[in-house]
Structures are given as C-alpha cells and as structure tokens.
Design a protein around this motif. Sequence first.
Motif, PDB file in Angstrom:
ATOM      1  N   SER A   1      -7.779   4.870  -1.178  1.00  0.00           N
ATOM      2  CA  SER A   1      -8.634   5.844  -0.500  1.00  0.00           C
ATOM      3  C   SER A   1      -7.796   6.993   0.084  1.00  0.00           C
ATOM      4  CB  SER A   1      -9.432   5.164   0.613  1.00  0.00           C
ATOM      5  OG  SER A   1      -8.560   4.536   1.540  1.00  0.00           O
ATOM      6  N   GLU A   2      -6.505   6.730   0.313  1.00  0.00           N
ATOM      7  CA  GLU A   2      -5.617   7.730   0.918  1.00  0.00           C
ATOM      8  C   GLU A   2      -5.551   9.026   0.104  1.00  0.00           C
ATOM      9  OE1 GLU A   2      -3.829   3.741   2.150  1.00  0.00           O
ATOM     10  OE2 GLU A   2      -4.939   4.563   0.475  1.00  0.00           O
TER      11      GLU A   2
ATOM     12  N   ARG B   1       0.843  -1.204   0.000  1.00  0.00           N
ATOM     13  CA  ARG B   1       0.000   0.000   0.000  1.00  0.00           C
ATOM     14  C   ARG B   1       0.881   1.258   0.000  1.00  0.00           C
ATOM     15  NH1 ARG B   1      -5.152  -0.318  -0.153  1.00  0.00           N
ATOM     16  NH2 ARG B   1      -6.258   1.635  -0.017  1.00  0.00           N
TER      17      ARG B   1
ATOM     18  N   PHE C   1      -7.774  10.702  -1.137  1.00  0.00           N
ATOM     19  CA  PHE C   1      -8.907  11.589  -0.876  1.00  0.00           C
ATOM     20  C   PHE C   1      -8.998  12.025   0.587  1.00  0.00           C
ATOM     21  CE2 PHE C   1     -10.118   8.787  -4.413  1.00  0.00           C
ATOM     22  CZ  PHE C   1     -10.231   9.748  -5.404  1.00  0.00           C
ATOM     23  N   MET C   2      -8.067  11.602   1.403  1.00  0.00           N
ATOM     24  CA  MET C   2      -8.128  11.909   2.832  1.00  0.00           C
ATOM     25  C   MET C   2      -7.558  13.294   3.125  1.00  0.00           C
ATOM     26  SD  MET C   2      -7.243   8.277   4.551  1.00  0.00           S
ATOM     27  CE  MET C   2      -8.349   6.905   4.347  1.00  0.00           C
TER      28      MET C   2
ATOM     29  N   TYR D   1      -3.654  13.842   3.674  1.00  0.00           N
ATOM     30  CA  TYR D   1      -2.887  13.270   2.564  1.00  0.00           C
ATOM     31  C   TYR D   1      -1.386  13.500   2.740  1.00  0.00           C
ATOM     32  CZ  TYR D   1      -1.265  12.640  -2.267  1.00  0.00           C
ATOM     33  OH  TYR D   1      -0.598  12.238  -3.389  1.00  0.00           O
TER      34      TYR D   1
ATOM     35  N   ASP E   1      -5.620   5.201  -8.662  1.00  0.00           N
ATOM     36  CA  ASP E   1      -6.631   6.174  -8.240  1.00  0.00           C
ATOM     37  C   ASP E   1      -7.915   5.504  -7.765  1.00  0.00           C
ATOM     38  OD1 ASP E   1      -4.891   8.217  -8.806  1.00  0.00           O
ATOM     39  OD2 ASP E   1      -5.950   8.912 -10.607  1.00  0.00           O
ATOM     40  N   LYS E   2      -8.290   4.409  -8.412  1.00  0.00           N
ATOM     41  CA  LYS E   2      -9.516   3.704  -8.029  1.00  0.00           C
ATOM     42  C   LYS E   2      -9.324   2.878  -6.762  1.00  0.00           C
ATOM     43  CE  LYS E   2     -10.240   2.502 -12.534  1.00  0.00           C
ATOM     44  NZ  LYS E   2     -10.695   1.592 -13.584  1.00  0.00           N
ATOM     45  N   THR E   3      -8.102   2.514  -6.453  1.00  0.00           N
ATOM     46  CA  THR E   3      -7.812   1.601  -5.350  1.00  0.00           C
ATOM     47  C   THR E   3      -7.491   2.320  -4.045  1.00  0.00           C
ATOM     48  OG1 THR E   3      -6.933   0.034  -6.950  1.00  0.00           O
ATOM     49  CG2 THR E   3      -6.348  -0.338  -4.662  1.00  0.00           C
TER      50      THR E   3
END
Length: 117
Positions: free
Chosen positions: A57-58, A12, A60-61, A64, A53-55
Amino acid sequence: MDEEAITIKLTRDQAFVLSDWLYRVMFRSDDLQGIIDDRAVWSPVYAISGTLDKTLSEIFMPDYGPRLEAAKERLRADLYGGADQPTTPDQDPTDAPQAHQIERGTVGNHGESDPGQ
C-alpha cells in the motif's frame, strides 16, 4: 519440467525498496538491455514486480518519498550496522562481510526462500 512454485519472503522494507528499484529499472531506465540483457529474465521480474505492486500500500501513499528513504535507512543500518556506505563491486569484501554473505544467502534473516513447501 516441474513448475513447482517458489516462495520468497521479504520484510516490508525490503519489498518496498525492491519495488521502487524495479519500477525505476523497468519504466524509467534508458538502458534496459544493459541492465537485463536476457529477455527470459523479464518473466520473473514482471512476476515479482506485479506481486509487490499488489501487496504494498506504501506505493500509493502521499508520503512515498519519506517512507522509502526511511525504509532504505533501516535496511542500510541492518546491513552495515548503521554505516551509510554501500559496497561497490570493486570494494574489498572484508569491508562489509555481511552484505557479501547476504548476497550469497549465507547470513542472517534478511529474506528467505522457501522451495514451496
């Protein structure tokens, strides 16, 4: 021509750091042609970037930046044993043998490719 899919496995942290770098190269660089001079390379670059980008979630946090820096620190520590000094192209390869071997895919479990099996 055989269009068998290739699977690449990243941690990740690796995916997060790569996603950030790809974003900077693709959307914020003033020298895209200097970075990627062959237009054919853009096809896999877009595929990788879109998948990340699809995988992740970080991305969008709200925290970041701190998350990205923490991921970079963990990756540096993994590569360089805690030393926060990346290698440069003109640096002696014996200064950071793991990093150069990883570049060639010969050391560690820092990301694996699976030929779609």
